[in-house]
Design an enzyme around this catalytic site. Structure first.
Site, PDB file in Angstrom:
ATOM      1  N   GLY A 156      73.537  36.739   8.086  1.00  0.00           N
ATOM      2  CA  GLY A 156      73.712  36.842   6.732  1.00  0.00           C
ATOM      3  C   GLY A 156      74.300  35.508   6.135  1.00  0.00           C
ATOM      4  N   CYS A 157      75.232  35.781   5.144  1.00  0.00           N
ATOM      5  CA  CYS A 157      75.589  34.848   4.222  1.00  0.00           C
ATOM      6  C   CYS A 157      76.317  33.702   5.026  1.00  0.00           C
ATOM      7  CB  CYS A 157      76.654  35.199   3.279  1.00  0.00           C
ATOM      8  SG  CYS A 157      75.882  36.306   1.844  1.00  0.00           S
ATOM      9  N   ALA A 158      76.953  34.173   6.300  1.00  0.00           N
ATOM     10  CA  ALA A 158      77.516  32.996   6.767  1.00  0.00           C
ATOM     11  C   ALA A 158      76.593  31.850   7.842  1.00  0.00           C
ATOM     12  CB  ALA A 158      78.537  33.586   8.021  1.00  0.00           C
TER      13      ALA A 158
END
Length: 350
Positions: free
Chosen positions: A141-143
């Protein structure tokens, strides 16, 4: 002694279609206001998100029709493939390299999938060697802009002399759901955009910056904060309202712990380069890291121009930080599903 890994080049790109926030707000009102009683309250997010425009894989009119997996993944394969070629060519050009010089490709994406994976689909077109090593990664995801960068760094460090291409591609807009009458889905229509970034890494001399350290922190009992739920129509977003206060309370301690593993302190960091998950999240990050309010200026500029593109967004911020001039030591930070925090420290090259 093994040479430290250097960031040789960085490139970013976004799809051609642009959606202005005012148009997104009007369209969302037309599609949801008569079917979702709390829409009027939630609609304020369009004005409070700190976003002026976003780039998307398809024009605004596409999102006014229902779509299932076939449509979504067909669009993903087409546009993600275009972005893969574009950012890779840009990064190669800026590094003064050719596709044949790449030994390993790490590709991260959590908003679509293709098998064969993107780098395999375009290997012949790009001119990659037949012995290239491929590492496609889904689910961070965003990480993933930071954690994937860290994985690519470790691949380069583990094979001295190898040139590693790191590519981050997300088409968040393709997860838009007409049928999801929920708070997270409405917020997603106001927040997320599409984009891609690419970096080239190699242990040796030269480059834009030295990669000093990498690390991650997985928070226990936090699986419900962010992620996907998957059904017959497509992805459905999981996004807890508690994310900004969670970041404010716990992120600073997690980052301090990651830095301590490399004998670094928070005070050693001259500039934090953060994934701008949203306006409230940025304010929470500044508080958690004891930064002056408004100091994450590149982050807010990227958020305004592109929205939250998930994993590549931090690379857009890094590009602006490089153009402005990196300080002695900076730290890239992102949070994502898990729930997790990732951190990479960079040292400027004299």
């Amino acid at each position: 002694m093994i040479d430290s890994v250097k960031l040789l080049s960085l490139a970013v790109a976004a799809p051609e279609h642009v959606i202005y926030q005012s148009d997104a707000a009007e369209t969302a009102a037309r599609l949801f206001s008569s079917r979702f009683s709390d829409f009027g309250h939630l609609a304020r997010v369009f004005g409070n998100a700190g976003i002026y425009k976003r780039h998307t894989a398809r024009p605004l009119s596409w999102f006014e029709q229902p779509h299932a997996w076939h449509d979504r993944m067909e669009a993903y394969t087409e546009v993600a493939g275009q972005l893969f070629v574009e950012v890779t060519n840009k990064a190669l050009y800026r590094a003064g390299l050719k596709p044949q010089d790449i030994d390993c490709i790490v590709t991260v994406s959590s908003t679509g999938f293709a098998t064969p994976s993107l780098e395999a689909r375009f290997a012949a077109e790009m001119g990659f060697r037949s012995d290239i090593e491929r590492v496609p990664i889904f689910g961070l995801g965003c990480a993933a802009g930071v954690s994937g960068f860290g994985i690519a760094t470790r691949m380069a460090k583990g094979r001295p002399g190898a040139t590693v291409l790191f590519v981050s591609i997300e088409l968040c807009s393709l997860a838009f759901r007409l049928d999801e009458l929920t708070r997270p889905n409405i917020i997603a229509t106001a927040l997320f955009g599409d984009g891609a970034g690419a970096c080239i890494l190699r242990a040796g001399e030269g480059g834009l910056a030295e990669v000093e350290s990498t690390g991650e922190h997985l928070f226990p009992n936090t699986l419900g904060i962010m992620g996907w739920k998957i059904d017959d129509i497509g992805f459905g977003i999981i996004l807890e309202q508690s994310l900004p206060p969670f970041a404010e309370k716990y992120l600073g301690e997690a980052i301090a712990g990651i830095l301590a593993r490399s004998d670094l302190k928070m005070a050693d960091i001259d500039r934090f380069i953060c994934h701008p998950g949203g306006a409230k999240v940025l304010t929470a990050i500044e508080s958690s890291l004891s930064l002056e309010p408004g100091s994450l200026d590149h982050e807010r500029d990227v958020l305004s121009d592109y929205g939250n593109m998930s994993s590549p967004t931090v690379l857009f911020v890094l590009e602006r930080a490089i153009i402005a001039g990196l300080p002695k030591r900076s730290a890239m930070i992102a949070m994502g599903p898990g729930f997790a925090a990732s951190c990479v420290t960079l040292k400027a090259l004299a």
